[in-house]
Design an enzyme around this catalytic site. Structure first.
Site, PDB file in Angstrom:
ATOM      1  N   ASP A 145       0.836  -1.204   0.000  1.00 39.97           N
ATOM      2  CA  ASP A 145       0.000   0.000   0.000  1.00 39.97           C
ATOM      3  C   ASP A 145       0.873   1.258   0.000  1.00 39.97           C
ATOM      4  OD1 ASP A 145      -2.270   1.797   0.646  1.00 39.97           O
ATOM      5  OD2 ASP A 145      -3.310  -0.053   1.149  1.00 39.97           O
ATOM      6  N   HIS A 200      -3.835   6.447   3.030  1.00 43.28           N
ATOM      7  CA  HIS A 200      -4.502   5.242   2.539  1.00 43.28           C
ATOM      8  C   HIS A 200      -3.995   3.962   3.226  1.00 43.28           C
ATOM      9  CE1 HIS A 200      -5.373   2.161  -0.642  1.00 43.28           C
ATOM     10  NE2 HIS A 200      -6.413   2.926  -0.912  1.00 43.28           N
ATOM     11  N   SER A 501     -10.942  -0.235  -1.714  1.00 39.59           N
ATOM     12  CA  SER A 501      -9.740  -0.272  -0.883  1.00 39.59           C
ATOM     13  C   SER A 501     -10.086  -0.490   0.583  1.00 39.59           C
ATOM     14  CB  SER A 501      -8.995   1.061  -0.966  1.00 39.59           C
ATOM     15  OG  SER A 501      -8.217   1.132  -2.120  1.00 39.59           O
TER      16      SER A 501
END
Ligand SMILES: *[C@@H]1O[C@H](CO)[C@@H](O)[C@H](O)[C@H]1NC(C)=O
Ligand SMILES: *[C@@H]1O[C@H](CO)[C@@H](O)[C@H](O)[C@H]1NC(C)=O
Ligand SMILES: *[C@@H]1O[C@H](CO)[C@@H](O)[C@H](O)[C@H]1NC(C)=O
Ligand SMILES: *[C@@H]1O[C@H](CO)[C@@H](O)[C@H](O)[C@H]1NC(C)=O
Ligand SMILES: *[C@@H]1O[C@H](CO)[C@@H](O)[C@H](O)[C@H]1NC(C)=O
Ligand SMILES: *[C@@H]1O[C@H](CO)[C@@H](O)[C@H](O)[C@H]1NC(C)=O
Ligand SMILES: *[C@@H]1O[C@H](CO)[C@@H](O)[C@H](O)[C@H]1NC(C)=O
Length: 716
Positions: A145, A200, A501
């Protein structure tokens, strides 16, 4: 990355990629070298072989340069063999013909796509949920990620012992990056350190395995305990993205390392550019995940954010568990209260409090800043004014995004109502309230942006596999990142994001939870347990976007998945047989599997022993009969009798027969085979025709979707 919104970025990058590829064929200019992945399959056995020096000598031979600085970008040398390098087009062609090189393909840019969600799925906090804590704390989840914010309370190692003995990874997160007994590993493929300066990766990591942190909220919104699915598990962070751009050659490096480091599960909330679906041999997530599967590691991947149009699901391999995104029973509403006491419910995550004070409302799409000063702007455009006190916009979205200024987004109907009220009444006033969490009784519903099937690469394999919470998820964030994509001075430790996600790490957490009770279960057994125990979703909404092409087997149920009764098992050889059935050449097969493989026989892809059954029919207006062969393994009660039941979905006219229709199991791990025969005629050309097969012994319900379809048009 598969978080929303990312459209503005994608437009830019798509255009850029096209531009680069159009110039690349013109000349052998040094400026003109692209990143290619030179894939060389499995590592040769034997101790003599040094992959890195082999990679450099190949490059030297091809380029004629003894100094290849800046050319070799990565060497894959731990779990498979190959490298990534900057090459001109002629160089690429020459390398592709060299001995030992399986294939050469362009590196692509990928996108990154509360915990109330775990309660919603029935995995409650505290004593009511059984946990196998000793094993949980030996479970390691690898996240590929944007990195991680190591100082987050969600990753504090209070109460954690040293890393499990099997761990072979490192903490090389760069300057000022410290691991601990919770965050046990960090690697960086971007050159900027593993620290997440985006948010994220911190969000996905904490959703899968973050500690329980009380009083987490976004400025009070969604206040509660933030926690991951397996709070006692360990995290290893592999950073492959710079900003929102993630190189597919870096993703392959991360798989190479994560497999060798000893992770138990890999979570990848990344996918191709908007709507682009890659073939297996060009998809480094599929290639990396194949090697992971061969080593007993399940990869969980986001379906993509290119819905609701059909044919958009980007994660298409059967050795990957592909996750769609749906709502939970908590949703965020931002009320607009008019002076006449009428209230309209809008969407947005609005942390600004106007303290109930009324302001004049002004409507218009093109209004001078000076006119809106001190007023609330009502605008048909989805942009907030930086001069107005607040903005009320029209929006079609079915999820709330954080706003950088006071804002509420009304549905088109409510917006029209407000506009006519403002037009018809002199000096109207109103206010926008701070966002509140309300109970959403329509959940779960697959959100519009979640990518839909059918699978365009293997048309007889249903994708996505499962849906999980991916809308308005509160989880840990990096204070370096902006909570919105606007200019936003705020910095937060917890934030609200929506995307596949976000649903992906929920399923990773569930898979890890299952593994703590069944450490010996293979990736396919865990995948089967998750799929066959899923909540059934309601396909009665009109349109292809709310069918099995949206949610696969249904909504993940962590507790039921612990005890599936029967499972559909698959091993590496089965996946190779499946690829043979897709008519892959041996060269392409080597590319995916890393081995020399010869196909024998001719097995139809739909006979892959998958927990769902799907077939694309070649003709619409004719009668058809097709069959699916399956084998189940008993992981439930030793002596049990399973009876089959077929449930036809709303409006479906199919005849479905199961033979044999009763299975007698006499021991654990016993296998029994059966055939499902589906026949019909003149099926709906725009919708899938579907049914469910349910095997039940009175205790377990083992449910598989059955889907047949013809060409589904590209848009809904
Ligand atoms: C290291 O990172 C922490 C957390 O962001 C920060 O507070 C600290 O100032 C950094 N130290 C250095 C030397 O950069
Ligand atoms: C969150 O809730 C807790 C307990 O209900 C409360 O003490 C705390 O002040 C709340 N935090 C925010 C930011 O609203
Ligand atoms: C509101 O007023 C604007 C400006 O006069 C006009 O363009 C628009 O058609 C009116 N809308 C409604 C719904 O009455
Ligand atoms: C599905 O939706 C229809 C229409 O909204 C409703 O009548 C039906 O009860 C629902 N079925 C389930 C299983 O929720
Ligand atoms: C593979 O090739 C066979 C024989 O030519 C053909 O019948 C079959 O449809 C092909 N399968 C796919 C998935 O293209
Ligand atoms: C195919 O069937 C559909 C519905 O049964 C019908 O509307 C259509 O005209 C048929 N097309 C052909 C080419 O027969
Ligand atoms: C599928 O099962 C049927 C019935 O057991 C059997 O006759 C057939 O050979 C099987 N087909 C494949 C491809 O395994």
């Amino acid at each position: 990355m598969e978080k929303l919104p990312a459209n503005s970025f994608c437009l830019l990058s798509c255009v850029l990629v096209l531009f680069l590829s159009s110039v690349s064929a013109v000349a052998d200019d040094p400026q003109d070298k692209q990143v290619y992945i030179v894939y060389m399959g499995s590592l040769p056995s034997g101790l003599e072989y040094s992959p890195m020096s082999h990679h450099m000598s190949i490059l030297q031979e091809i380029t004629g340069e003894s100094l290849i600085d800046g050319r070799l970008m990565r060497s894959y040398k731990r779990s498979f063999n190959g490298f990534a390098a900057r090459l001109s087009e002629p160089e690429r062609e020459r390398i592709a013909e060299m001995e030992g090189v399986v294939s050469v393909f362009r590196s692509k840019k990928l996108q990154i796509q509360t915990t109330a969600s775990w309660d919603f799925m029935g995995l409650k906090e505290g004593k009511n949920t059984k946990r196998n804590l000793a094993v949980e704390s030996d479970t390691i989840i690898g996240l590929i990620d944007t990195g991680i914010w190591p100082e987050s309370e969600s990753f504090s190692d209070k109460g954690f012992g040293p890393p499990p003995k099997k761990w072979k990874g490192v903490c090389s997160g760069g300057k000022n990056f410290t691991c601990n007994n919770k965050l046990i590993g960090a690697r960086d493929y971007t050159g900027e350190g593993t620290r997440d300066n985006q948010g994220h990766g911190t969000h996905t990591s904490s959703t899968a395995a973050g500690n329980a942190v009380a009083g987490a909220s976004f400025f009070g919104i969604g206040n509660g305990t933030a926690r991951g699915g397996v709070p006692a598990a360990r995290i290893a962070s592999y950073k492959v993205c710079t900003g929102t751009e993630c190189g597919s050659e870096a993703v392959l490096s991360a798989f190479d390392d994560a497999i060798a480091d000893g992770v138990d599960l890999i979570s990848v909330s990344l996918g191709g550019d908007d709507g682009e679906v890659l073939r297996y041999e060009e998809d480094t997530i599929a290639i990396g995940a194949f090697h992971a599967m061969a080593k007993g590691i399940l990869t969980v991947n986001s379906a993509g954010n290119s819905g609701p149009d059909p044919n958009t699901v980007g994660s298409v391999a059967p050795w990957i568990l592909t996750v769609a995104a749906s709502t939970t029973n908590r949703e965020f509403l931002t009320k607009v209260v008019l002076q006449n006491s009428k209230t309209l419910s809008g969407r947005s995550v609005n942390a600004f409090d106007l303290k109930g004070k009324n302001y004049p409302l002004i409507y218009g799409d093109y209004i001078e800043g000076s006119q809106v000063k001190g007023k609330i702007l009502v605008s048909g455009y989805s942009v907030s004014s930086d001069v107005a006190v607040a903005t009320i916009i029209r929006d079609y979205k079915d999820y709330a995004s954080i706003s950088s200024r006071p804002l509420s987004a009304l549905s088109p109907d409510d917006f029209e109502f407000l506009v006519s009220y403002v037009n018809s009444t002199k000096s109207t006033q109103g206010t926008v309230l701070k966002t509140e969490a309300v109970f959403n009784q329509k959940a779960p519903k697959v959100v519009s942006f979640s990518s839909r099937g059918p699978n365009t690469i293997a048309v007889d394999l249903l994708k996505p596999d499962i849906t999980a919470p991916g809308v308005e998820i509160l989880a840990a964030y990096s204070p370096l990142g902006s909570p919105t994509e606007d200019i936003d001075q705020r910095h937060v430790k917890y934030s609200v994001l929506s995307g596949t996600s976000m649903s992906c790490p929920h399923v990773t957490g569930v898979a890890a939870y299952i593994k703590t009770f069944h450490p010996d279960w293979s990736p396919s057994v865990i995948q089967s347990a998750i799929m066959t125990t899923a909540w059934s979703m309601n396909a009665s909404d009109i349109g292809v976007s709310s069918t099995e092409f949206a949610y696969g087997a249904g909504h993940v149920d962590p507790i039921a998945a612990l005890n599936p009764g029967l499972v559909y098992e698959l091993d590496k050889a089965d996946h190779i047989t499946f690829l043979c059935g897709l008519n892959y050449t041996s060269k392409t097969l080597r590319l995916i599997t890393g081995e020399a493989v010869t196909c024998t026989g001719n097995t139809l892809p739909r006979n892959l022993n998958y927990p769902s059954m799907s077939a694309k029919l070649s003709k619409t207006n004719s009668s058809f009969t097709i069959s699916f062969n399956r084998t189940v393994t008993n992981v439930g009660t030793p002596t049990s009798t399973y009876k089959s039941q077929i449930v036809l979905n709303h409006g479906t006219k199919l005849s479905v027969k199961v033979s044999p229709d009763v299975l007698f199991m006499k021991s654990v791990n016993e296998k029994q085979s059966f055939t499902v025969t589906v026949s019909g005629s003149n099926i709906d050309p725009k919708l899938p025709s579907s049914a469910s097969l349910i095997w039940s012994d009175g205790t377990h319900k083992v449910r598989s979707p059955i889907v047949v379809y013809t060409d589904i048009p590209d848009s809904v």
